[in-house]
Write a protein that holds these residues in place. Structure first.
Motif, mmCIF file in Angstrom:
data_model
loop_
_atom_site.group_PDB
_atom_site.id
_atom_site.type_symbol
_atom_site.label_atom_id
_atom_site.label_comp_id
_atom_site.label_asym_id
_atom_site.label_seq_id
_atom_site.Cartn_x
_atom_site.Cartn_y
_atom_site.Cartn_z
ATOM 1 N N LEU A 88 0.816 -1.218 0.000
ATOM 2 C CA LEU A 88 0.000 0.000 0.000
ATOM 3 C C LEU A 88 0.852 1.270 0.000
ATOM 4 C CD1 LEU A 88 -2.722 -1.093 2.590
ATOM 5 C CD2 LEU A 88 -2.835 -1.203 0.085
ATOM 6 N N GLY A 89 2.146 1.159 0.282
ATOM 7 C CA GLY A 89 3.047 2.299 0.173
ATOM 8 C C GLY A 89 2.918 3.336 1.272
ATOM 9 N N ILE A 90 2.336 2.951 2.393
ATOM 10 C CA ILE A 90 2.212 3.900 3.519
ATOM 11 C C ILE A 90 3.576 4.102 4.178
ATOM 12 C CG2 ILE A 90 1.166 4.223 5.796
ATOM 13 C CD1 ILE A 90 -1.268 2.595 4.616
ATOM 14 N N PHE A 91 4.265 3.001 4.422
ATOM 15 C CA PHE A 91 5.621 3.061 4.970
ATOM 16 C C PHE A 91 6.616 2.827 3.829
ATOM 17 C CE2 PHE A 91 3.107 1.392 8.629
ATOM 18 C CZ PHE A 91 3.244 2.498 9.459
ATOM 19 N N ASP A 92 7.570 3.725 3.700
ATOM 20 C CA ASP A 92 8.507 3.702 2.578
ATOM 21 C C ASP A 92 9.656 2.732 2.873
ATOM 22 O OD1 ASP A 92 9.821 4.265 0.237
ATOM 23 O OD2 ASP A 92 10.657 6.169 0.944
ATOM 24 N N VAL A 93 9.333 1.447 2.848
ATOM 25 C CA VAL A 93 10.313 0.408 3.148
ATOM 26 C C VAL A 93 9.800 -0.896 2.546
ATOM 27 C CG1 VAL A 93 9.256 -0.173 5.383
ATOM 28 C CG2 VAL A 93 11.707 -0.612 5.014
ATOM 29 N N ASN A 94 10.699 -1.813 2.233
ATOM 30 C CA ASN A 94 10.329 -3.110 1.669
ATOM 31 C C ASN A 94 10.434 -4.209 2.717
ATOM 32 O OD1 ASN A 94 9.974 -1.915 -0.857
ATOM 33 N ND2 ASN A 94 12.085 -2.321 -1.473
ATOM 34 N N VAL A 95 9.588 -5.214 2.587
ATOM 35 C CA VAL A 95 9.554 -6.360 3.497
ATOM 36 C C VAL A 95 10.354 -7.494 2.865
ATOM 37 C CG1 VAL A 95 8.054 -7.936 4.769
ATOM 38 C CG2 VAL A 95 7.239 -5.635 4.217
ATOM 39 N N VAL A 96 11.319 -8.036 3.601
ATOM 40 C CA VAL A 96 12.226 -9.039 3.053
ATOM 41 C C VAL A 96 12.196 -10.315 3.899
ATOM 42 C CG1 VAL A 96 13.729 -7.342 1.967
ATOM 43 C CG2 VAL A 96 14.170 -8.033 4.315
ATOM 44 N N LYS A 97 12.644 -11.404 3.305
ATOM 45 C CA LYS A 97 12.629 -12.687 4.004
ATOM 46 C C LYS A 97 13.849 -12.823 4.907
ATOM 47 C CE LYS A 97 11.705 -17.583 3.446
ATOM 48 N NZ LYS A 97 11.280 -18.669 2.530
ATOM 49 N N PHE A 98 13.639 -13.441 6.068
ATOM 50 C CA PHE A 98 14.763 -13.729 6.950
ATOM 51 C C PHE A 98 15.783 -14.588 6.208
ATOM 52 C CE2 PHE A 98 11.859 -13.048 10.693
ATOM 53 C CZ PHE A 98 12.633 -12.094 11.320
ATOM 54 N N ASN A 99 17.055 -14.176 6.274
ATOM 55 C CA ASN A 99 18.159 -14.970 5.753
ATOM 56 C C ASN A 99 19.073 -15.252 6.935
ATOM 57 O OD1 ASN A 99 20.141 -16.209 4.289
ATOM 58 N ND2 ASN A 99 20.869 -14.351 3.278
ATOM 59 N N THR A 100 18.790 -16.331 7.636
ATOM 60 C CA THR A 100 19.453 -16.601 8.904
ATOM 61 C C THR A 100 19.581 -18.105 9.090
ATOM 62 O OG1 THR A 100 19.220 -16.400 11.314
ATOM 63 C CG2 THR A 100 17.182 -16.420 10.042
ATOM 64 N N ASP A 101 20.510 -18.487 9.946
ATOM 65 C CA ASP A 101 20.646 -19.901 10.290
ATOM 66 C C ASP A 101 19.565 -20.335 11.282
ATOM 67 O OD1 ASP A 101 22.885 -20.168 8.702
ATOM 68 O OD2 ASP A 101 24.273 -19.654 10.318
ATOM 69 N N LEU A 102 18.849 -19.380 11.830
ATOM 70 C CA LEU A 102 17.778 -19.701 12.760
ATOM 71 C C LEU A 102 16.572 -20.254 12.006
ATOM 72 C CD1 LEU A 102 18.019 -16.491 14.963
ATOM 73 C CD2 LEU A 102 18.911 -18.758 15.514
ATOM 74 N N LYS A 103 15.721 -20.960 12.717
ATOM 75 C CA LYS A 103 14.539 -21.562 12.089
ATOM 76 C C LYS A 103 13.591 -20.471 11.590
ATOM 77 C CE LYS A 103 10.642 -24.618 13.071
ATOM 78 N NZ LYS A 103 9.895 -25.345 14.120
ATOM 79 N N VAL A 104 13.135 -20.609 10.354
ATOM 80 C CA VAL A 104 12.174 -19.699 9.759
ATOM 81 C C VAL A 104 10.941 -20.507 9.364
ATOM 82 C CG1 VAL A 104 11.744 -18.092 7.853
ATOM 83 C CG2 VAL A 104 14.003 -18.166 8.941
#
Length: 196
Positions: free
Chosen positions: A95-111
């Protein structure tokens, strides 16, 4: 106090309704534009997959309505993510309300991250009387990086935005309705203290 919960088929809304009832507030689950516009507070929940959720918003015109709202709006979990510019999940335009992108966790932890985690760097009346390093309940595979609208942080292999605020729009990655008394305090703060 009229509280509208946006109904677009994505969200465990019963737990939100029950949490509000415990706080002494009644709410209405609705997709009607006039009802939403007339509400004093709007809650934008979301559980599920980003692209299908956005299609549901687009099919009812809610994708145009939500960014135009003038009263306080609280996005929860996927609701907060959909308020951003873009989500990697399903290559979804937000919707472009917050000027930021949502990205996937890239971690060795469980996702996905599932369970209780601390929140800190609390910067808003949304967290009035909430202590630093309080625990909130989270379920998510995608996250919002730290940026200028961040009002709270959590850590899962890296620091990320667990809450956002811009103008009359708020977002939380955690589920306040599933986070016990502290989560209910955040909901109450949104209803009572958000004044935009």
């Amino acid at each position: 106090m009229k509280i509208a919960i946006i109904d677009y088929g994505a969200g465990n809304v019963k737990s939100i309704e029950f949490a509000l009832q415990r706080l002494g507030f009644e709410s209405e689950l609705t997709s009607d534009a006039n009802t939403i516009k007339a509400a004093d507070r709007v809650i934008f929940p979301g559980v599920g997959e980003a692209s299908s959720a956005m299609h549901m918003l687009q099919s009812t015109g809610l994708d145009r309505l939500i960014p135009s709202l003038k009263q306080p709006v609280l996005g929860i979990c996927l609701g907060m993510q959909l308020m951003c510019n873009h989500c990697e999940e399903g290559d979804t335009k937000g919707l472009g309300i917050f000027d930021v992108n949502v990205v996937k966790f890239n971690t060795d932890l469980k996702v996905p991250q599932v369970g209780w985690n601390t929140i800190f760097n609390l910067k808003s009346d949304l967290f009035k009387t909430v202590e630093e390093n309080s625990y909130m309940y989270l379920v998510h595979s995608y996250y919002v990086p730290i940026h200028k609208n961040s009002i709270a942080t959590s850590d899962y292999g890296l620091d990320y935005s667990v809450a956002l605020h811009k103008d009359n729009f708020y977002g939380v990655q955690f589920h306040p309705e599933k986070s016990g008394k502290i989560g209910e305090q955040v909901l109450e703060n949104f209803i009572v203290n958000s004044n935009k």
